[in-house]
Design a protein around this motif. Structure first.
Motif, PDB file in Angstrom:
ATOM      1  N   ASN A  84       0.804  -1.230   0.000  1.00 44.84           N
ATOM      2  CA  ASN A  84       0.000   0.000   0.000  1.00 44.84           C
ATOM      3  C   ASN A  84       0.830   1.270   0.000  1.00 44.84           C
ATOM      4  OD1 ASN A  84      -2.440  -1.484   0.180  1.00 44.84           O
ATOM      5  ND2 ASN A  84      -2.054  -1.795   2.365  1.00 44.84           N
ATOM      6  N   SER A 138      -0.428   2.969  -5.773  1.00 42.99           N
ATOM      7  CA  SER A 138      -1.553   2.413  -6.516  1.00 42.99           C
ATOM      8  C   SER A 138      -1.010   1.294  -7.406  1.00 42.99           C
ATOM      9  CB  SER A 138      -2.207   3.493  -7.380  1.00 42.99           C
ATOM     10  OG  SER A 138      -3.098   2.893  -8.291  1.00 42.99           O
ATOM     11  N   SER A 139      -1.726   0.198  -7.493  1.00 46.85           N
ATOM     12  CA  SER A 139      -1.287  -0.906  -8.350  1.00 46.85           C
ATOM     13  C   SER A 139      -1.723  -0.697  -9.795  1.00 46.85           C
ATOM     14  CB  SER A 139      -1.823  -2.229  -7.820  1.00 46.85           C
ATOM     15  OG  SER A 139      -3.240  -2.212  -7.808  1.00 46.85           O
ATOM     16  N   THR A 140      -2.573   0.300 -10.046  1.00 45.27           N
ATOM     17  CA  THR A 140      -3.136   0.484 -11.390  1.00 45.27           C
ATOM     18  C   THR A 140      -2.571   1.677 -12.149  1.00 45.27           C
ATOM     19  OG1 THR A 140      -4.971   1.768 -10.493  1.00 45.27           O
ATOM     20  CG2 THR A 140      -5.298  -0.617 -10.698  1.00 45.27           C
ATOM     21  N   GLN A 141      -1.700   2.453 -11.524  1.00 44.57           N
ATOM     22  CA  GLN A 141      -1.142   3.620 -12.213  1.00 44.57           C
ATOM     23  C   GLN A 141       0.297   3.860 -11.792  1.00 44.57           C
ATOM     24  OE1 GLN A 141      -3.780   6.786 -11.156  1.00 44.57           O
ATOM     25  NE2 GLN A 141      -3.138   6.879  -9.047  1.00 44.57           N
ATOM     26  N   ASN A 143       3.163   5.727  -9.930  1.00 46.58           N
ATOM     27  CA  ASN A 143       3.229   6.446  -8.659  1.00 46.58           C
ATOM     28  C   ASN A 143       4.428   7.381  -8.672  1.00 46.58           C
ATOM     29  OD1 ASN A 143       1.200   4.759  -6.888  1.00 46.58           O
ATOM     30  ND2 ASN A 143       2.412   3.285  -8.036  1.00 46.58           N
TER      31      ASN A 143
END
Length: 174
Positions: A84, A138-141, A143
């Motif tokens: 996280n 974030s795992s989708t964008q 950082n």
């Protein structure tokens, strides 16, 4: 008699050696090796180049004064959903034993009386070998982990010359 003397010397030696191992405390090291990490992105170059520019020595008003604050960003992408936050530790050679200042690379004509100071996104000074504040991931964008580097006078007098340095970094996941 000779055997008793040898035994006595051996006993004293053992007792002396055991007192040399007496401890005043204990340190427990904890951590975890994770299966996967984020990918570090160096969009422009590898290694990342941070240009602090050409700064006049008169920009420094005495020891502790700073100049040429320059933002730089470490980017992480493809982070696992299981992490996280991340913090960053910078490692390098400290200036005169001061871990809050990165020493300049020793080269011909190097500037003196100055080093490089790092700060995190909140502008808090980030000493070497110390974890930064935690940055959300974030795992989708992609950082962005923002930092600032600046020259800092380490003496009353600063001399002109090349003012380069190198630091490595480690990303620690939380």
């Amino acid at each position: 008699m000779k055997k008793n003397l040898i035994a006595a010397v051996a006993t004293v030696s053992i007792l002396s050696a055991s007192s040399a191992f007496a401890a005043d405390g204990q340190v427990n090291f904890t951590g975890e090796i994770i299966d996967a990490a984020c990918t570090v992105v160096n969009s422009v170059s590898n290694p990342l180049e941070v240009n602090l520019g050409k700064v006049a020595k008169t920009a420094f008003t005495g020891s502790g004064s700073t100049a040429a604050a320059t933002k730089f960003t470490l980017q992480l992408k493809d982070c696992p959903a299981t992490v996280n936050t991340a913090s960053v530790k910078f490692d390098g050679t400290s200036a005169a034993g001061d871990n809050s200042v990165l020493a300049l690379t020793q080269e011909s004509g190097v500037a003196t009386g100055v080093g490089i100071q790092l700060s995190d996104a909140s502008n808090a000074v980030l000493p070497l070998f110390t974890a930064s504040a935690a940055y959300p991931l974030s795992s989708t964008q992609t950082n962005d982990l923002d930092f600032v580097a600046r020259y800092i006078a380490t003496a009353a007098d600063v001399t002109a010359g090349p003012a380069n340095s190198v630091a490595s970094f480690t990303v620690n996941y939380n």
